[in-house]
Write a protein that holds these residues in place. Structure first.
Motif, mmCIF file in Angstrom:
data_model
loop_
_atom_site.group_PDB
_atom_site.id
_atom_site.type_symbol
_atom_site.label_atom_id
_atom_site.label_comp_id
_atom_site.label_asym_id
_atom_site.label_seq_id
_atom_site.Cartn_x
_atom_site.Cartn_y
_atom_site.Cartn_z
ATOM 1 N N PHE A 166 97.635 -36.457 67.550
ATOM 2 C CA PHE A 166 96.931 -35.664 66.323
ATOM 3 C C PHE A 166 97.611 -35.845 65.259
ATOM 4 O O PHE A 166 97.025 -35.819 63.862
ATOM 5 C CB PHE A 166 96.703 -34.391 66.892
ATOM 6 C CG PHE A 166 95.633 -33.892 66.175
ATOM 7 C CD1 PHE A 166 94.236 -34.230 66.572
ATOM 8 C CD2 PHE A 166 95.503 -32.816 65.065
ATOM 9 C CE1 PHE A 166 93.191 -33.349 65.931
ATOM 10 C CE2 PHE A 166 94.534 -32.249 64.459
ATOM 11 C CZ PHE A 166 93.327 -32.632 64.983
ATOM 12 N N VAL A 167 99.055 -35.683 65.025
ATOM 13 C CA VAL A 167 100.052 -35.765 63.805
ATOM 14 C C VAL A 167 99.895 -37.260 63.449
ATOM 15 O O VAL A 167 99.854 -37.191 62.098
ATOM 16 C CB VAL A 167 101.266 -35.059 64.194
ATOM 17 C CG1 VAL A 167 102.175 -35.271 63.019
ATOM 18 C CG2 VAL A 167 101.151 -33.830 64.446
ATOM 19 N N GLU A 168 100.175 -38.244 64.171
ATOM 20 C CA GLU A 168 100.506 -39.555 63.781
ATOM 21 C C GLU A 168 99.212 -40.459 63.467
ATOM 22 O O GLU A 168 99.383 -41.105 62.465
ATOM 23 C CB GLU A 168 101.473 -40.250 64.749
ATOM 24 C CG GLU A 168 102.201 -41.327 64.335
ATOM 25 C CD GLU A 168 101.506 -42.516 63.909
ATOM 26 O OE1 GLU A 168 102.034 -43.291 63.006
ATOM 27 O OE2 GLU A 168 100.637 -42.782 64.436
ATOM 28 N N GLN A 169 98.063 -40.195 64.079
ATOM 29 C CA GLN A 169 96.831 -41.066 64.368
ATOM 30 C C GLN A 169 95.651 -40.249 63.583
ATOM 31 O O GLN A 169 95.229 -40.607 62.700
ATOM 32 C CB GLN A 169 96.606 -41.586 65.449
ATOM 33 C CG GLN A 169 97.370 -42.660 65.843
ATOM 34 C CD GLN A 169 96.898 -43.647 66.879
ATOM 35 O OE1 GLN A 169 96.371 -42.792 67.985
ATOM 36 N NE2 GLN A 169 96.901 -45.091 67.234
ATOM 37 N N VAL A 187 92.437 -23.037 63.583
ATOM 38 C CA VAL A 187 92.654 -24.223 64.319
ATOM 39 C C VAL A 187 92.650 -23.575 65.794
ATOM 40 O O VAL A 187 93.568 -22.802 65.864
ATOM 41 C CB VAL A 187 93.830 -25.033 63.988
ATOM 42 C CG1 VAL A 187 93.812 -26.217 64.858
ATOM 43 C CG2 VAL A 187 93.517 -25.697 62.427
ATOM 44 N N TYR A 188 92.293 -24.296 66.912
ATOM 45 C CA TYR A 188 92.549 -23.921 67.930
ATOM 46 C C TYR A 188 92.290 -25.388 68.757
ATOM 47 O O TYR A 188 91.390 -25.980 68.890
ATOM 48 C CB TYR A 188 91.303 -22.946 68.581
ATOM 49 C CG TYR A 188 91.688 -22.811 70.185
ATOM 50 C CD1 TYR A 188 92.746 -22.092 70.633
ATOM 51 C CD2 TYR A 188 90.494 -23.475 71.233
ATOM 52 C CE1 TYR A 188 92.660 -22.055 71.892
ATOM 53 C CE2 TYR A 188 91.012 -23.219 72.484
ATOM 54 C CZ TYR A 188 91.871 -22.613 72.818
ATOM 55 O OH TYR A 188 92.065 -22.266 74.236
ATOM 56 N N GLN A 302 99.505 -29.483 57.531
ATOM 57 C CA GLN A 302 99.732 -28.236 57.781
ATOM 58 C C GLN A 302 98.769 -28.204 59.086
ATOM 59 O O GLN A 302 98.853 -27.542 60.338
ATOM 60 C CB GLN A 302 99.408 -27.457 56.815
ATOM 61 C CG GLN A 302 99.500 -25.864 57.233
ATOM 62 C CD GLN A 302 99.357 -24.965 55.917
ATOM 63 O OE1 GLN A 302 98.909 -25.357 55.044
ATOM 64 N NE2 GLN A 302 99.815 -23.766 56.016
ATOM 65 N N VAL A 303 97.418 -28.687 58.955
ATOM 66 C CA VAL A 303 96.466 -28.431 60.263
ATOM 67 C C VAL A 303 96.835 -29.353 61.171
ATOM 68 O O VAL A 303 96.757 -28.616 62.315
ATOM 69 C CB VAL A 303 95.223 -29.196 59.441
ATOM 70 C CG1 VAL A 303 94.070 -29.120 60.588
ATOM 71 C CG2 VAL A 303 94.485 -28.220 58.131
ATOM 72 N N THR A 304 97.469 -30.380 61.413
ATOM 73 C CA THR A 304 97.957 -31.100 62.561
ATOM 74 C C THR A 304 99.260 -30.435 63.096
ATOM 75 O O THR A 304 99.143 -30.373 64.272
ATOM 76 C CB THR A 304 98.412 -32.622 62.032
ATOM 77 O OG1 THR A 304 99.445 -32.781 61.203
ATOM 78 C CG2 THR A 304 97.215 -33.349 61.394
ATOM 79 N N LEU A 305 99.953 -29.862 62.183
ATOM 80 C CA LEU A 305 101.053 -29.080 62.863
ATOM 81 C C LEU A 305 100.424 -27.899 63.674
ATOM 82 O O LEU A 305 101.042 -27.432 64.721
ATOM 83 C CB LEU A 305 101.964 -28.740 62.026
ATOM 84 C CG LEU A 305 103.068 -29.723 61.291
ATOM 85 C CD1 LEU A 305 104.099 -29.148 60.526
ATOM 86 C CD2 LEU A 305 103.693 -30.554 62.171
ATOM 87 N N ALA A 306 99.436 -27.324 62.892
ATOM 88 C CA ALA A 306 99.051 -25.814 63.620
ATOM 89 C C ALA A 306 98.257 -26.312 65.060
ATOM 90 O O ALA A 306 98.249 -25.316 65.662
ATOM 91 C CB ALA A 306 97.853 -25.533 62.398
ATOM 92 N N ALA A 307 97.770 -27.539 64.820
ATOM 93 C CA ALA A 307 97.078 -27.948 66.199
ATOM 94 C C ALA A 307 97.900 -27.972 67.257
ATOM 95 O O ALA A 307 97.859 -27.686 68.349
ATOM 96 C CB ALA A 307 96.223 -29.098 65.938
#
Length: 321
Positions: A166-169, A187-188, A302-307
């Motif tokens: 999710f972070v990388e792609q 985010v959930y 920030q969204v991807t880290l939160a995921a």
């Protein structure tokens, strides 16, 4: 304009090949993890030299701009070195795997340094078409996808080096959602490890996941990804409006209104567009045409880290805008 590259992988080769076709641009330095890799890339340019140390490259070469094309875990010191020398930079996503990009963003904000981040979907003609179609309609929900295979480089399957899929792609689809529909406020996420940990040694990344998001405008979106397939299957974003569906894929936009379907094929090369816009911004000192600078890209990051945080905790994560 003299340009340097940090990194010698696919992205570095792609950007360097584009720069070769732009008048007035000369690549004069490559920094790699080995001198062999750096010198191999440098051979394609008349005056380029190879380096294995970033500071040495920056000390010995007078550079107008630098491209950072390194794996996620390698970010941080590179950006700080460029900020300290006031050298504009183009950096490929993701921005990192930890909290350091937030500190880097503060330094960039303090200096006013010109930056660009490689969210090339923003520069597609089909994305521009989607924006025009959304002028007169409201999106209720969105479904995004990055359904494919696992890149067979060791760092990618190590969550402590890549940050996970999710972070990388899938960050591209998150960024596209933000660009078209607005900011994400909650985010959930639910991740799983179903196949690849048994199939490929050293795999610690999750191989399936879905992330549900609430947007500031009231929309709900879900973006799912997997790396268990043998090949890339479905990558894109579907927007559901009161007038029908807009489907965005890598080379195509499909507008669906009942039984009527219109297709728009991608006519340009977004990599060329983002490169030309960045270099022009460096040349003129005016970054207004850059669609994704470091400060904006930090919101996608920030969204991807939160995921990832939500998947670990089992709890929704609220984001501060």
């Amino acid at each position: 304009m003299k340009v340097g590259f940090i990194g010698t992988g696919w992205f570095a080769k792609t950007h360097a090949a584009i720069l070769a076709g732009i008048d007035g641009v000369e690549v004069t330095a490559f920094c790699g993890t080995s001198m062999e890799k750096a010198e191999k890339e440098a051979r394609d340019w008349s005056y380029a030299k190879g380096f294995t140390n970033v500071d040495e490259m920056l000390d010995k070469q007078k550079l107008d701009a630098v491209y950072i094309c390194v794996p996620p875990m390698a970010h941080g010191e590179i950006e700080c070195a460029l900020i300290d020398r006031n050298i504009p930079f183009f950096v490929e996503k993701p921005l990192g795997i930890d909290e350091q990009p937030f500190e880097i963003a503060k330094k960039i904000d303090e200096t006013g340094l010109i930056t660009s981040v490689g969210y090339h979907w923003r520069y597609k003609e089909t994305t521009k078409k989607a924006l025009s179609l959304l002028d007169n309609r409201k999106v209720g929900m969105a479904l995004g996808y990055w359904m494919g295979n696992m890149p067979m480089v060791p760092w990618w399957r190590n969550v402590n080096k890549s940050g996970g899929q999710f972070v990388e792609q899938t960050t591209h689809i998150v960024d596209l959602l933000r660009f078209l529909c607005g900011e994400i406020t909650e985010v959930y996420a639910a991740y799983g490890s179903t196949i690849m940990q048994e199939k490929v040694d050293g795999t610690t990344v999750s191989d399936v996941g879905s992330v549900t998001m609430k947007l500031q405008n009231g929309m709900v979106a879900t973006i799912s990804n997997t790396c268990i397939l043998n090949d890339s299957n479905k990558v894109g974003l579907d927007l559901f409006t009161e007038e029908g569906i807009i489907e965005l894929r890598n080379e195509l936009l499909r507008e669906i209104k009942g039984k009527q379907i219109q297709e728009y094929k991608e006519q340009g090369n977004p990599y060329i567009v983002e490169n030309k816009i960045f270099l022009e911004a460096v040349k003129t000192g005016n970054p207004e045409k850059i669609l994704s600078d470091y400060k904006d890209s930090l919101k996608t990051y920030q969204v991807t880290l939160a995921a990832n945080q939500s998947a670990m905790s089992g709890q929704p994560i609220r984001l501060e805008l």
